[in-house]
Design a protein around this motif. Structure first.
Motif, PDB file in Angstrom:
ATOM      1  N   VAL B 333     -12.596 -14.614  37.358  1.00 20.44           N
ATOM      2  CA  VAL B 333     -13.888 -14.185  36.798  1.00 20.44           C
ATOM      3  C   VAL B 333     -13.906 -14.429  35.290  1.00 20.44           C
ATOM      4  O   VAL B 333     -14.876 -14.942  34.727  1.00 20.44           O
ATOM      5  CB  VAL B 333     -14.151 -12.694  37.111  1.00 20.44           C
ATOM      6  CG1 VAL B 333     -15.343 -12.182  36.308  1.00 20.44           C
ATOM      7  CG2 VAL B 333     -14.379 -12.498  38.593  1.00 20.44           C
ATOM      8  N   ILE B 334     -12.802 -14.087  34.625  1.00 18.14           N
ATOM      9  CA  ILE B 334     -12.718 -14.304  33.171  1.00 18.14           C
ATOM     10  C   ILE B 334     -12.861 -15.798  32.860  1.00 18.14           C
ATOM     11  O   ILE B 334     -13.637 -16.206  31.991  1.00 18.14           O
ATOM     12  CB  ILE B 334     -11.390 -13.752  32.617  1.00 18.14           C
ATOM     13  CG1 ILE B 334     -11.409 -12.220  32.712  1.00 18.14           C
ATOM     14  CG2 ILE B 334     -11.161 -14.211  31.180  1.00 18.14           C
ATOM     15  CD1 ILE B 334     -10.087 -11.571  32.391  1.00 18.14           C
ATOM     16  N   SER B 336     -14.272 -18.034  34.637  1.00 18.07           N
ATOM     17  CA  SER B 336     -15.580 -18.579  35.013  1.00 18.07           C
ATOM     18  C   SER B 336     -16.640 -18.331  33.939  1.00 18.07           C
ATOM     19  O   SER B 336     -17.723 -18.912  33.971  1.00 18.07           O
ATOM     20  CB  SER B 336     -16.037 -17.999  36.356  1.00 18.07           C
ATOM     21  OG  SER B 336     -16.344 -16.638  36.201  1.00 18.07           O
ATOM     22  N   GLN B 337     -16.325 -17.451  32.971  1.00 13.65           N
ATOM     23  CA  GLN B 337     -17.247 -17.260  31.844  1.00 13.65           C
ATOM     24  C   GLN B 337     -17.374 -18.547  31.024  1.00 13.65           C
ATOM     25  O   GLN B 337     -18.299 -18.725  30.251  1.00 13.65           O
ATOM     26  CB  GLN B 337     -16.767 -16.117  30.935  1.00 13.65           C
ATOM     27  CG  GLN B 337     -16.577 -14.781  31.630  1.00 13.65           C
ATOM     28  CD  GLN B 337     -17.793 -14.351  32.439  1.00 13.65           C
ATOM     29  OE1 GLN B 337     -18.899 -14.299  31.919  1.00 13.65           O
ATOM     30  NE2 GLN B 337     -17.588 -14.087  33.726  1.00 13.65           N
ATOM     31  N   PHE B 338     -16.383 -19.431  31.189  1.00 20.85           N
ATOM     32  CA  PHE B 338     -16.391 -20.676  30.428  1.00 20.85           C
ATOM     33  C   PHE B 338     -16.871 -21.848  31.286  1.00 20.85           C
ATOM     34  O   PHE B 338     -16.480 -22.990  31.074  1.00 20.85           O
ATOM     35  CB  PHE B 338     -14.989 -20.965  29.875  1.00 20.85           C
ATOM     36  CG  PHE B 338     -14.502 -19.915  28.922  1.00 20.85           C
ATOM     37  CD1 PHE B 338     -14.817 -19.998  27.564  1.00 20.85           C
ATOM     38  CD2 PHE B 338     -13.750 -18.839  29.356  1.00 20.85           C
ATOM     39  CE1 PHE B 338     -14.363 -19.030  26.677  1.00 20.85           C
ATOM     40  CE2 PHE B 338     -13.301 -17.872  28.481  1.00 20.85           C
ATOM     41  CZ  PHE B 338     -13.610 -17.951  27.137  1.00 20.85           C
ATOM     42  N   GLU B 339     -17.716 -21.542  32.258  1.00 19.96           N
ATOM     43  CA  GLU B 339     -18.192 -22.575  33.176  1.00 19.96           C
ATOM     44  C   GLU B 339     -18.802 -23.744  32.423  1.00 19.96           C
ATOM     45  O   GLU B 339     -18.566 -24.905  32.753  1.00 19.96           O
ATOM     46  CB  GLU B 339     -19.220 -21.960  34.149  1.00 19.96           C
ATOM     47  CG  GLU B 339     -19.357 -22.758  35.411  1.00 19.96           C
ATOM     48  CD  GLU B 339     -20.234 -22.054  36.462  1.00 19.96           C
ATOM     49  OE1 GLU B 339     -20.325 -20.819  36.465  1.00 19.96           O
ATOM     50  OE2 GLU B 339     -20.815 -22.788  37.283  1.00 19.96           O
ATOM     51  N   PHE B 470      -8.314 -17.375  29.036  1.00 21.81           N
ATOM     52  CA  PHE B 470      -9.234 -17.016  27.966  1.00 21.81           C
ATOM     53  C   PHE B 470      -8.921 -17.768  26.668  1.00 21.81           C
ATOM     54  O   PHE B 470      -9.797 -18.352  26.039  1.00 21.81           O
ATOM     55  CB  PHE B 470      -9.170 -15.500  27.727  1.00 21.81           C
ATOM     56  CG  PHE B 470     -10.123 -15.011  26.686  1.00 21.81           C
ATOM     57  CD1 PHE B 470     -11.464 -14.813  26.994  1.00 21.81           C
ATOM     58  CD2 PHE B 470      -9.696 -14.766  25.384  1.00 21.81           C
ATOM     59  CE1 PHE B 470     -12.357 -14.374  26.028  1.00 21.81           C
ATOM     60  CE2 PHE B 470     -10.583 -14.324  24.418  1.00 21.81           C
ATOM     61  CZ  PHE B 470     -11.910 -14.127  24.741  1.00 21.81           C
ATOM     62  N   SER B 477     -13.657 -24.235  23.836  1.00 21.24           N
ATOM     63  CA  SER B 477     -15.091 -24.064  23.561  1.00 21.24           C
ATOM     64  C   SER B 477     -15.369 -24.216  22.073  1.00 21.24           C
ATOM     65  O   SER B 477     -16.373 -24.781  21.663  1.00 21.24           O
ATOM     66  CB  SER B 477     -15.569 -22.690  24.019  1.00 21.24           C
ATOM     67  OG  SER B 477     -15.260 -22.492  25.367  1.00 21.24           O
TER      68      SER B 477
END
Lengths: 481, 481
Positions: B333-334, B336-339, B470, B477
């Motif tokens: 989930v963590i 996937s924040q950087f999809e 992360f 990013s």
């Protein structure tokens, strides 16, 4: 004789360690003062010198109230500089005992800090088998010098003990045996024993030998004490004893001690001549070392201690991490073949590591069980198939529970029922692969004479990672694009 | 007396096991025949019955040549049905010994297959401490029945032994102590011993007590044998012995036995009254069990054997896998924040698991060392900082080696120098996080009285996975988009 207190638990040891550390700190403060005042007047120098001396006396006093085994523990728990200071304060008569007690890397450090005289003094009172333990770490000229002080018999024993490789019974046996003949009475034995100063440690049996020193039986101390002194040794000795050969594996010997609750066992050569003795104290060390080795090897480590030199630690740790890096990279290369698929459905990138991870974890559970069963010899060619079958059934059943959770999660995160289905299928497949490998890898390694623990987990993780990625992304490519 | 052979190594045990398995197979074939011919003529029935009986005799003969400890091993290595067949063939006089020897889950199975008479026969000759070991698995009425046959003293001992929780010295102590007074001569002691049939196992010392049964000292068998019989006990007894309290931790006691090479130790109550004795045989079991427990707990398992029932295995294994599934899902989930980032640069998806994995592995190495050091009490509040510092230095140095390889690999796979740089930075950071957690998690768990091994690795992997994703995707990013 000094009364040396024996401590029960690790907390007492920690208290002793902390007290020594406190004293060391005070000592270091004074040392600093002394250094800073080096240009100061002579008066101050003398005062500081006295103060330092006083701390050393206090340290020395605290230290020498401890049992040698406990001093060894403290030496192992200190950084090198402090260790050497403490070592210089230890009563010289314990030097030999402590050297025998400490871990290899500490022993090297201590020996390198000792001069010729200290080393000779520390080693001259040791038994042949103890000397053999230390010899590899001692300078050659010291070993030669000490040998001169030995009797011919002791020198032969030293050579004998040094001749067996580590991991064999020969390398840990001692030579402190009490021998008697079978045709004498217990009264004679009792009188013979009374002429000794003390019995060797862990003497629970006396060895009955013939003129050629061939072992005929063992006389337990219990039988010696409860029987009428007029009885002959022959009538009360036992002939169904366990005897060891010097080339026997020490781990096997330890299992036998454990199984039959032994305290000591004779070591005989091919001609059944008594050449040594092994005691439960040696065996406990073997059991402890084996279990530590397994612990460490599972994390890719050799013997290392938290206070071993940094260079040693780097050499110890990097190979394992590099191997892991290589296998992880290979798995990444395999996964990257599906770049097209992942770029279409990015969420797959975040789910694929779950598939790989659970396969590895599940396989690791199976492998842990199998390695343990192999160690005690519980797996034979006859129950191998039923074992594999059992692991498959367990994994499928456990897998179903996990699969439902994983499918639910992927549905929630992706909103796609098809992705959830692919996830569930891939996960169950990978868990079954993990279970199969968890059984096969250790058994094959064992069959080819390799230690089943070392390397098995690298291979397992490598396959469950690579195949996990491959199956998941492969299924996704077929059904989702 | 029958001579019971003792076997040295696991191979001999395997041979015995295989032989039994062979015989069982033959036996099963005959059983099948019998079943198939159930409708056949009586003549055939009798022939088959004889054949089956012959196999049973052979099995029985093979079995009863084995040491009880070895029969226990074989019973543990067979599936339930075969185990019960073998159990019914074992000579009843070994039943009690074997029940004491086998693992808990096998014991339950065996006891449930026995009828009242068998159970009574098996238990009536046991000592109070042995009975206390079995009691939790026995039907209540059997325990009550057996108690009737005990003397008052034995009954008190049984209650005493059953009163201490598992993991304490009280739960494993026995009551077979030889006591003497300090004002008698060794001659008197010798004569007293001669009236016994045999000394209790592992008697290396005799306990010297006063009229109130308070322990005054210990008389080693060695001193008893080497000194003049006219000497008084008082003059040769030792007063610097290690004594245990019934509530002491059995693991601490085992460490003390190991450190001081003990064979037996007295157990005294608060008033210093002698209430029991612990021997090295018990301690070896404690050491072995502790190491097995650690092994299994590291893979998220409780006590399980490869032949334990499947239901047991599922209950044992699924919690750990579910926990792993949850932590892996959270990490996903963590990530996937950087999809957005990953959909731009898909190759990141394949590199991110390397960053996470190496951080976990590196942290695991540190953690293994720290857990071991904690277990022996080597970590104090005084060396904690230097330990953390040392692990950081080692990790940075090892990390540099790994980082170069990882950067090279990511450059090769992505063709981008910037990706390689992000990869290297993220990896080193994650390794340092792993090292820090590897030190902190076990120390904190230990501080709050929890076993440092269990759970530590879940927490470590969770953090290195989540933070690994992360940091890597976060850096990407910032610097790559």
């Amino acid at each position: 004789m000094v009364t040396i207190p024996r401590r029960l638990d690790t907390e007492d040891a920690q208290l002793a360690l902390e007290r020594i550390q406190d004293l060391l700190k005070k000592h270091a403060l004074v040392e600093n003062l002394v250094r800073r005042q080096e240009e100061g007047d002579e008066q101050a120098d003398i005062v500081e010198g006295l103060l330092r001396r006083q701390h050393e006396v206090e340290l020395e006093h605290t230290l020498n109230q401890l049992h040698p085994a406990d001093i060894a523990f403290i030496l192992e728990s200190l950084p090198s500089e402090q260790r050497r200071l403490i070592w210089s304060l230890v009563n010289a008569k314990y030097d030999g005992d402590i050297l025998l007690e400490v871990d290899d890397w500490v022993r090297e450090d201590l020996i390198s800090s000792m001069n010729r005289e200290d080393l000779l003094a520390a080693t001259e009172d040791l038994d042949a088998d103890e000397l053999a333990d230390l010899a590899p770490d001692l300078p050659a000229d010291i070993v030669a010098e000490v040998q001169k002080g030995l009797t011919n018999e002791e020198r032969a024993q030293l050579l004998e003990a040094m001749g067996y490789p580590e991991g064999t019974v020969g390398a840990i046996m001692d030579f402190e045996m009490v021998r008697v003949r079978e045709d004498v009475s217990l009264e004679v034995v009792l009188r013979y024993l009374r002429r000794l100063e003390e019995l060797p440690d862990h003497t629970d049996q006396i060895f009955v030998v013939d003129r050629q020193d061939r072992l005929q039986g063992v006389l337990s101390i219990s039988q010696l004490l409860v029987n009428d002194p007029d009885t002959n040794v022959k009538d009360v000795m036992k002939t169904d004893y366990l005897s060891l050969k010097p080339n026997d594996d020490d781990t096997d010997a330890a299992s036998a001690f454990e199984r039959y609750d032994l305290v000591s066992a004779p070591v005989v050569n091919r001609q059944n001549r008594l050449i040594g003795r092994v005691t439960i104290a040696d065996m406990v060390d073997v059991i402890r070392e084996d279990s530590q080795e397994q612990d460490l090897s599972r994390a890719g480590l050799h013997e290392e201690d938290i206070f071993a030199p940094v260079v040693k630690a780097i050499k110890n740790r990097s190979p394992w991490l590099l191997i892991n890096l290589c296998t992880a990279s290979t798995a990444a290369v395999i996964a990257s073949q599906f770049e097209g698929t992942v770029s279409h459905i990015v969420i797959l990138a975040f789910l694929m590591s779950i598939v790989a991870g659970i396969g590895g974890n599940s396989g690791n559970q199976t492998m842990t069980m199998v390695i343990r069963a192999l160690a005690v010899g519980r797996i034979t060619s006859k129950n191998f198939t039923s074992l594999l079958k059992r692991e498959f059934i367990v994994t499928i059943l456990v897998g179903f529970i996990g699969t439902i959770v994983a499918a639910g999660f992927s549905w929630a995160i992706s909103g796609s029922f098809k992705i959830a289905l692919v996830m569930a299928t891939a996960m169950l497949c990978n868990m079954l692969i993990g279970a199969m490998l968890g059984v096969l890898i250790p058994i094959f390694r064992d069959k080819f004479g390799k230690d089943p623990a070392i390397g098995s987990s690298v291979l397992l993780t490598f396959v469950t990672d690579s195949l996990g990625f491959f199956i998941f992304l492969g299924l996704a490519s077929i059904f989702l694009l």
